[in-house]
Write an enzyme that holds these catalytic residues in place. Structure first.
Site, PDB file in Angstrom:
ATOM      1  N   GLU A 106      67.500  35.838  26.743  1.00  0.00           N
ATOM      2  CA  GLU A 106      66.965  37.174  26.488  1.00  0.00           C
ATOM      3  C   GLU A 106      67.994  38.242  26.826  1.00  0.00           C
ATOM      4  O   GLU A 106      68.813  38.083  27.736  1.00  0.00           O
ATOM      5  CB  GLU A 106      65.679  37.393  27.286  1.00  0.00           C
ATOM      6  CG  GLU A 106      64.592  36.454  26.795  1.00  0.00           C
ATOM      7  CD  GLU A 106      63.196  36.846  27.231  1.00  0.00           C
ATOM      8  OE1 GLU A 106      63.048  37.416  28.324  1.00  0.00           O
ATOM      9  OE2 GLU A 106      62.261  36.592  26.461  1.00  0.00           O
ATOM     10  N   SER A 277      72.552  41.374  45.333  1.00  0.00           N
ATOM     11  CA  SER A 277      71.107  41.322  45.560  1.00  0.00           C
ATOM     12  C   SER A 277      70.848  40.951  47.014  1.00  0.00           C
ATOM     13  O   SER A 277      70.821  39.780  47.364  1.00  0.00           O
ATOM     14  CB  SER A 277      70.473  40.284  44.622  1.00  0.00           C
ATOM     15  OG  SER A 277      70.663  40.677  43.287  1.00  0.00           O
ATOM     16  N   CYS A 396      63.348  43.827  35.444  1.00  0.00           N
ATOM     17  CA  CYS A 396      64.102  42.928  36.329  1.00  0.00           C
ATOM     18  C   CYS A 396      63.274  41.725  36.729  1.00  0.00           C
ATOM     19  O   CYS A 396      62.140  41.859  37.168  1.00  0.00           O
ATOM     20  CB  CYS A 396      64.473  43.644  37.626  1.00  0.00           C
ATOM     21  SG  CYS A 396      65.624  44.966  37.451  1.00  0.00           S
TER      22      CYS A 396
HETATM   23  N1  SAH Z   1      71.199  36.581  39.109  1.00  0.00           N
HETATM   24  C1  SAH Z   1      71.686  37.880  39.402  1.00  0.00           C
HETATM   25  C2  SAH Z   1      71.447  38.859  38.285  1.00  0.00           C
HETATM   26  C3  SAH Z   1      70.122  38.791  37.569  1.00  0.00           C
HETATM   27  S1  SAH Z   1      68.730  39.285  38.481  1.00  0.00           S
HETATM   28  C4  SAH Z   1      71.075  38.400  40.688  1.00  0.00           C
HETATM   29  O1  SAH Z   1      70.130  37.804  41.174  1.00  0.00           O
HETATM   30  O2  SAH Z   1      71.577  39.386  41.209  1.00  0.00           O
HETATM   31  C5  SAH Z   1      68.916  41.063  38.515  1.00  0.00           C
HETATM   32  C6  SAH Z   1      68.146  41.736  39.650  1.00  0.00           C
HETATM   33  O3  SAH Z   1      66.741  41.591  39.466  1.00  0.00           O
HETATM   34  C7  SAH Z   1      68.454  41.147  41.031  1.00  0.00           C
HETATM   35  O4  SAH Z   1      68.770  42.168  41.951  1.00  0.00           O
HETATM   36  C8  SAH Z   1      67.152  40.479  41.427  1.00  0.00           C
HETATM   37  O5  SAH Z   1      66.994  40.485  42.837  1.00  0.00           O
HETATM   38  C9  SAH Z   1      66.132  41.341  40.718  1.00  0.00           C
HETATM   39  N2  SAH Z   1      64.850  40.684  40.480  1.00  0.00           N
HETATM   40  C10 SAH Z   1      64.612  39.397  40.227  1.00  0.00           C
HETATM   41  N3  SAH Z   1      63.283  39.192  40.041  1.00  0.00           N
HETATM   42  C11 SAH Z   1      62.685  40.376  40.182  1.00  0.00           C
HETATM   43  C12 SAH Z   1      61.335  40.824  40.075  1.00  0.00           C
HETATM   44  N4  SAH Z   1      60.350  40.000  39.765  1.00  0.00           N
HETATM   45  N5  SAH Z   1      61.068  42.131  40.252  1.00  0.00           N
HETATM   46  C13 SAH Z   1      62.076  43.006  40.522  1.00  0.00           C
HETATM   47  N6  SAH Z   1      63.367  42.647  40.609  1.00  0.00           N
HETATM   48  C14 SAH Z   1      63.673  41.354  40.453  1.00  0.00           C
END
Ligand code: SAH
Ligand code: SF4
Length: 422
Positions: A106, A277, A396
């Site tokens: 996606e 993160s 996200c």
């Molecule tokens: N794998 C990488 C990049 C993709 S996730 C990472 O984890 O950084 C991108 C961001 O979305 C990350 O900061 C992650 O913590 C956040 N994220 C993941 N699941 C989420 C959710 N359900 N709600 C809000 N943010 C989320």
């Protein structure tokens, strides 16, 4: 016969060999193999990266005989294809992209971005601050959400001022963060650099974007952990910068924290800005929500981040997903301040986006406000990321291939895909 479809199907001899993803030097050796002059390589890279063609038929500068030879040898144009698109009420679009082997990922298009770059010193952040006058507080955040909704109509009529594209780096993800829907997929495979950069090209085509005229920001924040696919991630950055023409100052990569890769990243001559993160204020809570913490503790990650030679106007972003009752209390904010003390950093607070089968709750709005205020009062810039496209599962942590989750993806106003599945 020439490949008249989308250029994804392999030629007569087995595996697809995508041209999209090859650098001019590599194209040269391909062409030499066909006994061709090297200028043909330039023509192909012009066609693939500047004109962003999706079929050999459009490569009109190449003789038909050569195109046919390429097809017979298994070469494809190789740009991923948008096979499904969903549009949010806020203008965000989520695409299902089909890759050469039929796997899908996606990609998300956010007109006006999600504010994720605010405060990191990137060109995107300066534009955002100029245009919104946002200081990172809650009432302005609410105003921004309302504005997003109002803007949808205007955007459609007048085009957009700027947009952010969120791209995937893997099919699924192996990191297993407990709050993230992508984690449920596990990891199927890494994307190639061409497939990562190709998502951008496909979206640019869909919106008729002219590089150099329209302002496009990229975030490596879709499906997957870019730093567990390091080589191809870097390759995609180089393709995007050198071939497609998007400067790295407009890119941000987010990692869950792969310590050795962060150290390596710090040495890269051409690199996006970094977002880590963090998502918890101590190792105990982090281990609970991000089991990868067992491997690398927070202090190891921060030490690695501190090796990054920051540009004059560059800040490191720490993303912090607020999970109700888990990591959103005042003591957590105090711990975050202690952790990040003295760093040239800012915090992006992300209100957790729910997903089916994930047993967290969203934080209370007043807890979010207190958390942010405590950070700001403690001297740490803190912003709240605008949730984009929640209604279509594009926000996200909500990216999970639609085909596998039809019931969870209410497609509000399905926009026609550029190339409907055939
Ligand atoms: N794998 C990488 C990049 C993709 S996730 C990472 O984890 O950084 C991108 C961001 O979305 C990350 O900061 C992650 O913590 C956040 N994220 C993941 N699941 C989420 C959710 N359900 N709600 C809000 N943010 C989320
Ligand atoms: Fe993977 Fe990032 Fe989701 Fe964690 S938050 S599972 S690293 S995509």
């Amino acid at each position: 016969m020439l490949n008249k479809t989308n250029g994804l199907e392999p030629g007569a001899k087995g595996q697809a060999r995508p041209l999209f993803g090859l650098f001019p030097e590599e194209l040269k050796s391909v062409l030499e193999g066909f006994g061709q002059k090297v200028y043909r390589a330039t023509q192909i890279s012009e066609a693939v990266y500047r004109q962003r063609v999706t079929s050999f038929d459009e490569m009109t500068t190449l003789p038909a005989a050569l195109r046919e030879e390429l097809v017979t040898a298994g070469y494809t144009v190789g740009m991923p294809e948008i096979v499904q698109a969903a549009r949010s009420v806020d203008g965000t679009e989520r695409y299902l992209m089909r890759l050469a082997d039929g796997e899908t990922v996606e990609t998300v298009w956010m007109p006006d971005g999600d504010g994720g770059e605010r405060g990191d010193g990137s060109e995107a952040s300066l534009e955002e601050e100029e245009s919104e006058g946002l200081e990172g507080n809650v009432s302005e955040f609410k105003t921004a959400v309302k504005r997003d909704l109002r803007n949808v109509g205007a955007l459609e009529q007048n085009g957009y001022r700027r947009a952010t594209i969120c791209i995937s780096s893997q099919v699924g993800c192996a990191v297993n963060c407990q709050f993230c829907l992508t984690a449920k997929l596990g990891v199927k495979r890494n994307l190639t650099g061409g497939e990562i950069a190709g998502q951008v090209a496909a979206v640019l085509n869909r919106h008729g974007v002219k590089i150099g005229k329209d302002r496009i920001n990229l975030v490596f924040m879709g499906m997957g952990e870019p730093f567990l696919n390091y080589e191809e991630f870097i390759r995609s950055v180089q393709l995007l910068v050198k071939q497609i023409g998007i400067p790295e100052s407009r890119m941000t990569v987010s990692t869950s924290g792969i310590e050795p890769a962060i150290r390596r990243f710090a040495q890269e001559p051409i690199r996006p800005k970094l977002a880590l993160s963090l998502n918890a204020s101590n190792d105990e809570v982090r281990e609970q929500v991000m089991p990868i913490t067992r491997k690398w503790k927070i202090h190891q990650l921060l030490d690695a981040v501190n090796t990054l030679p920051l540009g004059k106007r560059e800040w490191v972003t720490f993303e912090y997903v607020l999970l109700g009752g888990i990591n959103d209390q005042p003591e957590h904010a105090r711990e975050v301040l202690d952790l990040l003390k003295g760093m040239k950093a800012k915090v992006n607070l992300i209100v957790w986006n729910p997903g089916p089968g994930i047993a967290y709750t969203q934080p209370k709005p007043e807890d979010v406000a207190v958390f942010q205020k405590m950070l700001i009062d403690g001297g740490m810039p803190a912003y709240i990321r605008r949730p984009r496209g929640r209604d279509i599962y594009a926000a996200c942590g909500q990216l999970k291939r639609t085909v596998e989750l039809p019931e969870a993806a209410p497609l509000v106003g399905i926009a026609p895909a550029a190339n409907p599945p055939g």
